[in-house]
Design an enzyme around this catalytic site. Sequence first.
Site, short mmCIF file in Angstrom:
data_model
loop_
_atom_site.label_atom_id
_atom_site.label_comp_id
_atom_site.label_asym_id
_atom_site.label_seq_id
_atom_site.Cartn_x
_atom_site.Cartn_y
_atom_site.Cartn_z
N GLU A 52 -106.56 -19.02 36.77
CA GLU A 52 -105.66 -18.48 35.49
C GLU A 52 -105.55 -19.39 34.60
O GLU A 52 -106.22 -21.15 34.79
CB GLU A 52 -103.80 -18.01 35.96
N GLU A 112 -98.06 -18.81 42.37
CA GLU A 112 -97.98 -20.10 41.47
C GLU A 112 -96.69 -20.11 42.35
O GLU A 112 -95.73 -21.38 42.01
CB GLU A 112 -97.70 -20.22 40.78
C1 GAL Z 1 -98.82 -18.22 34.87
C2 GAL Z 1 -98.74 -16.95 35.66
C3 GAL Z 1 -98.50 -15.75 35.27
C4 GAL Z 1 -98.63 -15.22 34.26
C5 GAL Z 1 -99.81 -16.14 33.02
C6 GAL Z 1 -98.64 -16.81 31.42
O1 GAL Z 1 -98.44 -19.09 34.84
O2 GAL Z 1 -99.45 -16.71 37.13
O3 GAL Z 1 -98.23 -14.47 35.52
O4 GAL Z 1 -98.01 -15.81 34.04
O5 GAL Z 1 -99.08 -17.52 33.60
O6 GAL Z 1 -100.09 -17.49 30.76
#
Ligand code: GAL
Length: 758
Positions: free
Chosen positions: A471, A410
């Site tokens: 994600e 990210e």
């Molecule tokens: C994303 C991140 C993860 C975690 C997640 C929580 O932005 O890459 O490490 O923090 O959010 O939903």
Amino acid sequence: MFLLGTAAAGMLEAQETRAAAQADAGRRVYPLNRRWLFGGKTAPGVAAADFNDAAWQPVTLPHSNVRLPWHSFDERSFQYVSAYRRHFRALAEWKAKRVFLDFAGAMTATTVTVNGHRFDEYKGGYTPFRFEIGPYLRYGADNTIAVEVDSTERADIPPFGDNIDYLTFGGIYRGVELRVVPETFIDNVYAKPVAALTAERSVVVRCYLEGPIAGPATLTAELRDGEKVLKTASATATAQAAYREIRLESLPEIELWNLQRPKLYTVVVRLKTAAGADDEYRTRIGFREARYTPDGFTLNGERVKLMGLNRHQTFPYVGGAMPERVQRRDAWILRRELHANIVRTSHYPQSPAFLDACDELGLLVLEEIPGWQHIGDKAWQDVAVRNVGEMIRRDWNHPSIVLWGVRINESLDNHDFYTRTNALAHSLDDARQTGGIRYLYDTELLEDVMTMNDFGFPLRPPNHAQYMNTEFAGHTFSTKRNDNVERVAEHVARHARVHNQLASDNRYAGGTGWCAFDYNTHFNFGSGDHICYHGVSDIFRIPKPAAYFYASQCSPEEEVVLQAGFFLSQGDRSGAGGVHEVPILSNCDHLKVYWCGELRQELDPDRKTYAHLKHPPFTMDLGELPLRPWGDLKIEGYIGGKLRKTLTLSGSGVDADFKVLADDAELLGDGRDATRVVILLTDEFGNLRPFATAAIALSLTGPGEIVGENPLVPAGGAAAIWVRAKETSGVVNLTATHPFLGSRSITIRVGAAAAETV
Ligand code: GAL
């Protein structure tokens, strides 16, 4: 209701150490995990050879520099520089050899001093490092290793420099070995299967040598199936070069590595030099072709929709400091309980034992370098680039790994930095594609695959030919198992909806949801108790209903799944009218729902909402059940008209029973082996009771130790401790006592382990 296997089911043989795999020729590998001394906070003089460490605490690796509660602790408690010492003796036969000290991982910067000689600090918590200690050894006298491990969040080392949403913990949290090799030795081998699907299939064996080669040297490579030699080829090495290549060609029929039958072979490389060096190196490989294509991800030429989760490597109480067996168990949970086909090692290289288990279980892996949103200065970036090389060199032989993540998770664009990470990845491994995980849609793509964290719904369309959602869900819908019925149901639905959309379009390779297990985090993330409740399972790896969504997508031939995505209650309302639509997760094709013994509903999979899933969740109307009479809810699952599974949920509202479930019935008495023991409060049918809170008192006799809280208070109806073996054999007896329900006992056998010889 629970997915947990019995102690025997799925028991994975712990690997004693990876050292055992490097069978001896001219090399010897000595595990150095026992007989360490831990001094807590470092102090001046601790590295001196003659420092008096008599009062230090004996510990075994893996070790966490502090034991913690499972939540609500101060993360500053592990952020200090800790000191370890280990005495050993050097054997006379090492004199003509080269001796290395190998660390599999320590968090986060490590300074090693051997017999007073201080080596340069190694920066990095997730990658292995080594020191050549031969010149500093003393024969016929005591030798000391002093290790100072800086576990503060140092801004000069990835992932640090800004906020990160996880904890790194502290200490020497992976194993240590002492490796004795000839003057010229095999440092590494990349055994790369090529053209696996054709008759031209072969293995290109790249042998990386270290040391001088004077006179002719012979390298021999063998492909073995178990101990059976399938093919041998040799090459002569006459001058020093980066690597020598041997090709194992015209291979006989081989079995492919795939998700159902992850067949593994062994490559053995042997080096003999005119000067008498004789070295051997072994590695496991699998024959498979894995590609992200414009039409999705293909394994061995067939499209596989990727359906999996992200995994953090940390555990309650000890952070990352869990031994091989426990690391391997996570892979087993992901593959066999949740039926995931891919895991992303967010956000760093994880334990080799975990990856070994992924190879054995047919669980694909996206592995990435350490980092989280922040990019540091040039020196920091140099460490990150080095991490790319270390990760790939460590893990290139794992057939389970199908993508290298070479961008800081990210982070924003950085052309020069990511040009470097991609170039290095491609130069080391021309067989795998790269990805770089981002959350901004319009960012520069230097990688082969667009790997996007897309937390919105509906999902964005793919913006590149190779596209994977890395994600979703996560922080947008943090959920505890004992949240109310609607929230838990919505948690299930969010994972199901995303996978449904991913399944709707071949251009999506698939996705890894955020995330597999709840994890410890900083005070300014998560739920205010140092936990992100983002897992489909809790921090103890015990499922929440969303886990059953994943589980239910497997073929009934693998397992018939029938689980409730809700807790039976009628009063847990957010307004008038009661609870209505709730999910049932199953790969059955028809359900019959009985209330107080009477057939009330017949259900088919909810294909309207989830048109693209193999096994859409069922939606049942809980509000349709009358309040009187009140009783038990029975659900029957049918496939092709045949009753395959029955689930009965109690309406009694009583914590009727509890279970004590160990993942393993047997441990190795090496002071480090461990197994999880889950305590689960249930109704009279064995279903978890998410609001049960009675403190369970634990007592243990025999050669083991409880790693965890005692008494143990269930969180969402269940919690776990780990039993860690001591260094003797015998029988561990663990008794759990509930204030009203009596006691339950289990036994775990602890077998004899070979002593460490130096
Ligand atoms: C994303 C991140 C993860 C975690 C997640 C929580 O932005 O890459 O490490 O923090 O959010 O939903």
